[in-house]
Structures are given as C-alpha cells and as structure tokens.
Scaffold this motif. Structure first.
Motif: not given
Length: 297
Positions: A243-252, A128-133
């Motif tokens: 501080g808010t998670a994105g898609s956990v299934p995609d991350a897994l 998430r943070v790599i994407r957001e930055v």
C-alpha cells in the motif's frame, strides 16, 4: 478556485464541491491548472478513513492523487520544466482547478489530458507489485481482478517482460483481457478449477479485494508468492499487502517510454464532471471497471 473535499470520513455523500484557496508550488514542486484527475480506489479508501497509516490526513481534506494539466507555477529548485508545459503526475487534492504535483513527467505525444490522468498511480502500483511478487520472464502470473486500471497496466507490462498472465474478470471483460495479451477466465463459482486447467501458477496478485486470498495461496502453494493491493486482511494469511508507493518519478519515466513505444495503453471507460465526483467514487467502488475513470475539470 473550486475543489472537491470532505470534512468527515464516510461514504460518497461526504464529498462537496467547495470554494478553496489556491495552492502554490513549494520547493521541488510544480503547480498545474488541472485538466483531468484520475479516480483511484485509494481515493475512496482515504475518504472512508481505511488507510490512514499510509495516507495520514487532516480534515477537512481534498481528494485525489493523480492529475494531468498545464504547468503554471514552478517551485524553487525545479529544472527542466517550464510554465505552459503539459504534464501528468502525482500530488494531492487533485480533484480541483489547481493542484500541486510532487512528481511529474511531460505527457507523451498524442496522449490527451483525459487519458494521461489515468496513468500515474496505476503504473507505479503495477510496476511495484510485479517487482514485489517476484515473477520473472517465462513464468506465469495470475491476476485476480485484471480488467481495472492496475490490472490493465500489469497485463501489458508483464507481457512486455515475457511473463504469461492469467487474468480473471467478469464475463463482459473477457475479450478485453485477451486483447491485452492475457489468458482470460471468469471469476465466480468454479474459478479455481478453471485456472488450474490453464496450467501451473508461479505467482498471483489480488487487485480487487474480493476475498480470494486463500485460493490464491492454494494455487501458488506459497503465501510469499501472493501480493494484494486491496485486501487489508491479507497479512493475517501471510500475504503481503502493498500500500505504500515506491518511486513515482521512476514509474512515470517508465510509463512515458512504454506509452511512446506503443506498449501501454489504458482506456478511459468513463469521465465525470468535477461536480459529479461522488458518482465517480460510487462507480469505482462498484468495480467491474474496464480501464480507468477520470474527473474532468
């Protein structure tokens, strides 16, 4: 069953190992017999009442988001998973003998329960943070507080994507960062100049909340090129707090692929018995972690 919970917000001393009713899998969920639970900074931030907007809870409450274990209940509408499967994922109140997961994946071959518990939230946060930055291949990313779980994941994922990473950590963790492919330097007095000597920085992540937001903005030249997951005051300086998670299934799913290809490995620095969850929180809050900490059930 036994579960770690707290009846009031506060320090690690509010944690108690208690008897609790077993949870059950609802629609779209699975229940696992927990073998290990990941220890994340968000756990003690919730315990202290810091981030109730992102994680509203009612007291008394359980502790923990990440876990690995053996599926023993499958909720309505769930396909592709069976009782007895070994999974890791994210749910709630995972410092317990049984926990319900809302996102999960089968554990990659060769991964232990102890190791697997350390991945779910960490990999989701790193992606998430790599994407957001907004950092891209060929650019340089500065990571402040790079030796912990999220930092370890960021370094490896960034390297896989062709991003150069400068990581800051304590003197004892310099070789660890280099082993993950980072250009390493120490924090402390003079750290900004040490980073400058390593070259220009395109984007930066604050993973430790050590009061370095102004310096990260100075190094990147733009508060929009900085993201923090640890400093609640970051928005006051124009920096995004994530501080808010994105898609956990995609991350897994991405984590499984990376782990299976040998591109991601996050070591477990220390494991704790369930009864010593408070000690795990104390150590997590102290920082200087190399990789992950987990609670074993």
């Amino acid at each position: 069953m036994k579960r770690v919970s707290f009846a009031e917000f506060g320090g690690p001393e509010v944690l108690r190992l208690m008897d609790a009713e077993e949870p059950h899998a609802g629609p779209g969920q699975v229940r696992i017999a927990v073998r290990a639970a990941g220890v994340n900074p968000v756990d003690w931030r919730i315990r202290e009442g810091q981030i109730l907007k992102a994680h509203p809870i009612e007291l008394p409450a359980g502790v923990g988001l990440d876990a690995s274990g053996v599926v023993d209940e499958v909720g309505e509408g769930v396909a592709g998973i069976e009782v007895g499967d070994h999974v890791f994922g994210e749910g709630e109140s995972t410092y317990a003998e049984f926990a319900v997961l809302s996102a999960w994946a089968r554990m990659p071959e060769g991964l232990t329960f102890e190791e697997a518990a350390g991945y779910p939230s960490v990999v989701e946060t790193a992606l998430r943070v790599i994407r957001e930055v907004g950092v891209r291949s060929g650019q340089t990313l500065l990571v402040s507080g790079a030796s912990g779980g999220v930092g370890s994941a960021v370094l490896q994922i960034a390297r896989e994507r062709g991003i150069t990473v400068i990581g800051t950590a304590g003197a004892a963790n310099q070789e660890y960062l280099r082993g993950l492919g980072a250009v390493a330097t120490t924090y402390g007095e003079g750290w900004v100049e040490r980073v400058r000597r390593l070259g220009p920085v395109d984007a930066a992540l604050d993973l430790a909340g050590s009061g370095v937001i102004r310096e990260l903005v100075e190094l990147t030249g733009d508060p929009g090129k900085v993201v923090s997951i640890a400093d609640l005051g970051a928005p006051e300086l124009g920096v995004r707090f994530s501080g808010t998670a994105g898609s956990v299934p995609d991350a897994l799913a991405e984590a499984v692929g990376l782990i299976s290809r040998g591109k991601l490995h996050i070591p477990v620095e220390k494991s704790y018995p369930l009864a010593e969850a408070a000690a795990a929180h104390i150590d997590s809050q102290a920082g200087h972690t190399r990789g992950r900490r987990v609670v074993l059930i």
